[in-house]
Every structure is written in C-alpha cells, then in structure tokens.
Design a protein around this motif. Structure first.
Motif, mmCIF file in Angstrom:
data_model
loop_
_atom_site.group_PDB
_atom_site.id
_atom_site.type_symbol
_atom_site.label_atom_id
_atom_site.label_comp_id
_atom_site.label_asym_id
_atom_site.label_seq_id
_atom_site.Cartn_x
_atom_site.Cartn_y
_atom_site.Cartn_z
ATOM 1 N N ASP A 191 0.767 -1.259 0.184
ATOM 2 C CA ASP A 191 0.100 0.086 0.153
ATOM 3 C C ASP A 191 0.913 1.248 0.108
ATOM 4 O O ASP A 191 0.512 2.174 -0.846
ATOM 5 N N LEU A 223 0.746 4.233 -2.763
ATOM 6 C CA LEU A 223 0.480 5.572 -2.628
ATOM 7 C C LEU A 223 1.806 6.428 -2.984
ATOM 8 O O LEU A 223 1.480 7.466 -3.626
ATOM 9 N N SER A 271 1.201 9.339 -5.766
ATOM 10 C CA SER A 271 1.478 10.894 -5.456
ATOM 11 C C SER A 271 2.349 11.299 -6.477
ATOM 12 O O SER A 271 2.404 12.436 -7.079
ATOM 13 N N GLU A 296 -12.225 17.516 -1.672
ATOM 14 C CA GLU A 296 -12.766 16.253 -1.124
ATOM 15 C C GLU A 296 -13.351 16.189 0.007
ATOM 16 O O GLU A 296 -14.693 15.581 -0.112
ATOM 17 N N LEU A 339 -12.873 7.782 2.413
ATOM 18 C CA LEU A 339 -11.615 7.551 2.256
ATOM 19 C C LEU A 339 -10.675 8.189 1.079
ATOM 20 O O LEU A 339 -9.848 8.042 1.088
ATOM 21 N N ASP A 340 -11.689 8.856 0.288
ATOM 22 C CA ASP A 340 -10.831 9.855 -0.743
ATOM 23 C C ASP A 340 -10.180 10.853 -0.117
ATOM 24 O O ASP A 340 -9.118 11.237 -0.481
ATOM 25 N N LEU A 356 -7.060 9.378 1.596
ATOM 26 C CA LEU A 356 -5.930 8.991 0.441
ATOM 27 C C LEU A 356 -5.373 10.327 -0.076
ATOM 28 O O LEU A 356 -4.102 10.429 -0.266
ATOM 29 N N THR A 357 -5.936 11.168 -0.275
ATOM 30 C CA THR A 357 -5.791 12.575 -0.670
ATOM 31 C C THR A 357 -4.622 13.162 0.148
ATOM 32 O O THR A 357 -3.722 13.589 0.035
ATOM 33 N N LEU A 396 -3.058 11.505 2.567
ATOM 34 C CA LEU A 396 -1.668 10.681 2.538
ATOM 35 C C LEU A 396 -1.087 11.012 1.580
ATOM 36 O O LEU A 396 0.305 11.003 1.620
ATOM 37 N N ALA A 397 -1.497 11.197 0.224
ATOM 38 C CA ALA A 397 -0.741 11.508 -0.959
ATOM 39 C C ALA A 397 0.187 12.769 -0.839
ATOM 40 O O ALA A 397 1.381 13.147 -1.443
ATOM 41 N N MET A 410 2.527 6.304 5.394
ATOM 42 C CA MET A 410 1.522 5.301 6.052
ATOM 43 C C MET A 410 2.458 5.006 7.498
ATOM 44 O O MET A 410 1.478 4.855 8.353
#
Length: 149
Positions: free
Chosen positions: A7, A11, A15, A41, A73-74, A77-78, A80-81, A94
């Motif tokens: 993962d 990621l 990115s 988001e 979750l978007d 994810l956004t 974390l990116a 992560m």
C-alpha cells in the motif's frame, strides 16, 4: 515471480503520478494544489452526507452512507498522498499515519504510552522507542500488551 506492491508503494506511485501530471506548475503551486484538493474532497463528503440524509428537499435521498464512506476514504487518501508529496515521495506516509494514531491514542488515554508532548525526548524516550503500548479495551476497560507497530 511478480512482486506485489505494498500500500505504501502504491501511495508513492499515486502521489508521483499526480506530481508528474502537474510538472508544468511551480513547486509552490503543486503544493497548494495538493492541499486544496484535500479541502475539495472534504466538500464531497458533505455533499454525499446531504444526499444520504435527504437534506435537500428538491432531491431527497440520493445515495446511502456507503458513498459517504467512499468520500471519507478519498479524503484520507488525498491527505496521505499530500504527505508523500511534502516528504519527497520517500514512502513514509503510512508509517507516519501509524505513529500519529499511536500518539493520538496515547494522548486520549486509550493506551499507556508517551504521547510525545513537550518534554518527551522522542527516540530517547523508553516508551516511545519501544513501540509497545498497553492497550485498553473500550468495553471492559481491561489491559493487554500488544505491539502497536
């Protein structure tokens, strides 16, 4: 044999893909775009929740909470990116998230660990560097040792 990416690897790849698509922009503009995307988001989460609860009388209920979860979750994810972008795509987002969860749980009193507040020496702190916390069961309030990492 094909290596399955982790993962964290995916990621980083996502990115970098976003950065590559914005290579024509300046560094600061790319970063502003990443941060603004997190906020955008968040708006989609609100839109999905309005649809799930029927708060717009003209439209009524347009979706269920599964769309709200997808949009949340978007956001994650956004964000974390964006962390990967800020960290130079080194694959640390992560692990940073896991450490932040540990820190917040300790600060909330859910685990017996050092939350790293002022005065904590960080890596020199025995509780921080051990990666072990005493986990408290939210239901029975009992404790068990587990590896938090």
């Amino acid at each position: 044999m094909t290596t399955v990416p982790t993962d964290a690897d995916l990621l980083v790849a996502l990115s970098m893909w976003i950065d590559d698509g914005n290579a024509h922009r300046g560094t600061e503009a790319r970063t502003w775009g990443r941060l603004a995307k997190v906020a955008e988001e968040c708006g989609e989460v609100i839109q999905a929740y309005i649809g799930a609860t029927g708060q717009n009388p003209r439209k009524g209920v347009t979706n269920d909470t599964s769309l709200v979860v997808k949009e949340l979750l978007d956001v994650a994810l956004t964000a974390l990116a964006a962390v990967e972008h800020l960290d130079g795509h080194r694959g640390n987002a992560m692990d940073a998230l896991a450490s932040h969860i540990d820190w917040v749980a300790a600060r909330a009193g859910l685990v017996d660990g050092c939350p790293g507040d002022d005065g904590c020496p960080g890596a020199e702190c025995e509780r921080c560097s051990s990666g072990r916390f005493v986990l408290m069961c939210a239901d029975c309030r009992s404790y068990a040792m587990e590896d938090a990492r």
